[in-house]
Design a protein around this motif. Structure first.
Motif, PDB file in Angstrom:
ATOM      1  N   TYR A  19       0.840  -1.192   0.000  1.00 42.64           N
ATOM      2  CA  TYR A  19       0.000   0.000   0.000  1.00 42.64           C
ATOM      3  C   TYR A  19       0.879   1.247   0.000  1.00 42.64           C
ATOM      4  O   TYR A  19       1.987   1.240   0.513  1.00 42.64           O
ATOM      5  CB  TYR A  19      -0.960   0.016   1.197  1.00 42.64           C
ATOM      6  N   GLU A  20       0.379   2.287  -0.621  1.00 40.96           N
ATOM      7  CA  GLU A  20       1.123   3.532  -0.724  1.00 40.96           C
ATOM      8  C   GLU A  20       0.881   4.400   0.506  1.00 40.96           C
ATOM      9  O   GLU A  20      -0.253   4.594   0.933  1.00 40.96           O
ATOM     10  CB  GLU A  20       0.718   4.290  -1.979  1.00 40.96           C
ATOM     11  N   CYS A  21       1.946   4.928   1.060  1.00 37.17           N
ATOM     12  CA  CYS A  21       1.876   5.818   2.223  1.00 37.17           C
ATOM     13  C   CYS A  21       1.729   7.246   1.698  1.00 37.17           C
ATOM     14  O   CYS A  21       2.691   7.999   1.627  1.00 37.17           O
ATOM     15  CB  CYS A  21       3.138   5.662   3.067  1.00 37.17           C
ATOM     16  N   LYS A  22       0.517   7.600   1.310  1.00 35.50           N
ATOM     17  CA  LYS A  22       0.267   8.902   0.687  1.00 35.50           C
ATOM     18  C   LYS A  22       0.380  10.056   1.674  1.00 35.50           C
ATOM     19  O   LYS A  22       0.761  11.153   1.312  1.00 35.50           O
ATOM     20  CB  LYS A  22      -1.116   8.915   0.047  1.00 35.50           C
ATOM     21  N   ARG A  23       0.085   9.786   2.920  1.00 32.69           N
ATOM     22  CA  ARG A  23       0.031  10.874   3.895  1.00 32.69           C
ATOM     23  C   ARG A  23       1.399  11.332   4.404  1.00 32.69           C
ATOM     24  O   ARG A  23       1.594  12.507   4.699  1.00 32.69           O
ATOM     25  CB  ARG A  23      -0.832  10.442   5.071  1.00 32.69           C
ATOM     26  N   PHE A  24       2.359  10.400   4.507  1.00 30.55           N
ATOM     27  CA  PHE A  24       3.630  10.769   5.128  1.00 30.55           C
ATOM     28  C   PHE A  24       4.830  10.702   4.182  1.00 30.55           C
ATOM     29  O   PHE A  24       5.415  11.722   3.872  1.00 30.55           O
ATOM     30  CB  PHE A  24       3.881   9.913   6.374  1.00 30.55           C
ATOM     31  N   CYS A  25       5.229   9.513   3.729  1.00 30.41           N
ATOM     32  CA  CYS A  25       6.485   9.421   2.987  1.00 30.41           C
ATOM     33  C   CYS A  25       6.316   9.302   1.476  1.00 30.41           C
ATOM     34  O   CYS A  25       7.269   9.506   0.732  1.00 30.41           O
ATOM     35  CB  CYS A  25       7.328   8.257   3.508  1.00 30.41           C
ATOM     36  N   GLY A  26       5.132   8.933   0.999  1.00 35.61           N
ATOM     37  CA  GLY A  26       4.907   8.796  -0.429  1.00 35.61           C
ATOM     38  C   GLY A  26       5.475   7.532  -1.030  1.00 35.61           C
ATOM     39  O   GLY A  26       5.398   7.321  -2.242  1.00 35.61           O
ATOM     40  N   LEU A  27       6.036   6.659  -0.204  1.00 29.59           N
ATOM     41  CA  LEU A  27       6.588   5.398  -0.688  1.00 29.59           C
ATOM     42  C   LEU A  27       5.617   4.261  -0.376  1.00 29.59           C
ATOM     43  O   LEU A  27       4.481   4.503   0.033  1.00 29.59           O
ATOM     44  CB  LEU A  27       7.966   5.162  -0.059  1.00 29.59           C
ATOM     45  N   TRP A  28       6.043   3.033  -0.574  1.00 33.65           N
ATOM     46  CA  TRP A  28       5.177   1.853  -0.400  1.00 33.65           C
ATOM     47  C   TRP A  28       5.601   1.046   0.810  1.00 33.65           C
ATOM     48  O   TRP A  28       6.791   0.909   1.092  1.00 33.65           O
ATOM     49  CB  TRP A  28       5.232   0.998  -1.655  1.00 33.65           C
TER      50      TRP A  28
END
Length: 74
Positions: A38-47
């Motif tokens: 899942y993509e960490c859209k809120r904090f780091c932008g990585l998976w």
């Protein structure tokens, strides 16, 4: 524990969905749990990798004391 610490800090970060999925498959092939990328859209932008919904093995109770849970199957 802050929301950032619970969501991102301490988790392995993958540069792409493909890389994360390859690692999840490798973990499953060696007897580990089935994980999803899942993509960490809120904090780091990585998976990151995580359990599928409803398949977690514990709830975060604090940095050193996870609270075990027993999932109920419908």
């Amino acid at each position: 524990m802050t929301e950032y610490e619970a969501s991102c800090l301490g988790k392995h970060r993958f540069p792409s969905r493909r890389t994360a999925k390859h690692r999840a498959n490798a973990i499953r092939r060696t007897g580990g749990p089935a994980l999803r990328a899942y993509e960490c859209k809120r904090f780091c932008g990585l998976w990151h990798l995580g359990h599928h919904r409803g398949h977690a093995t514990y709830l975060r109770g604090g940095p050193n004391n996870p609270t075990p849970v027993q999932e109920l199957t419908p």
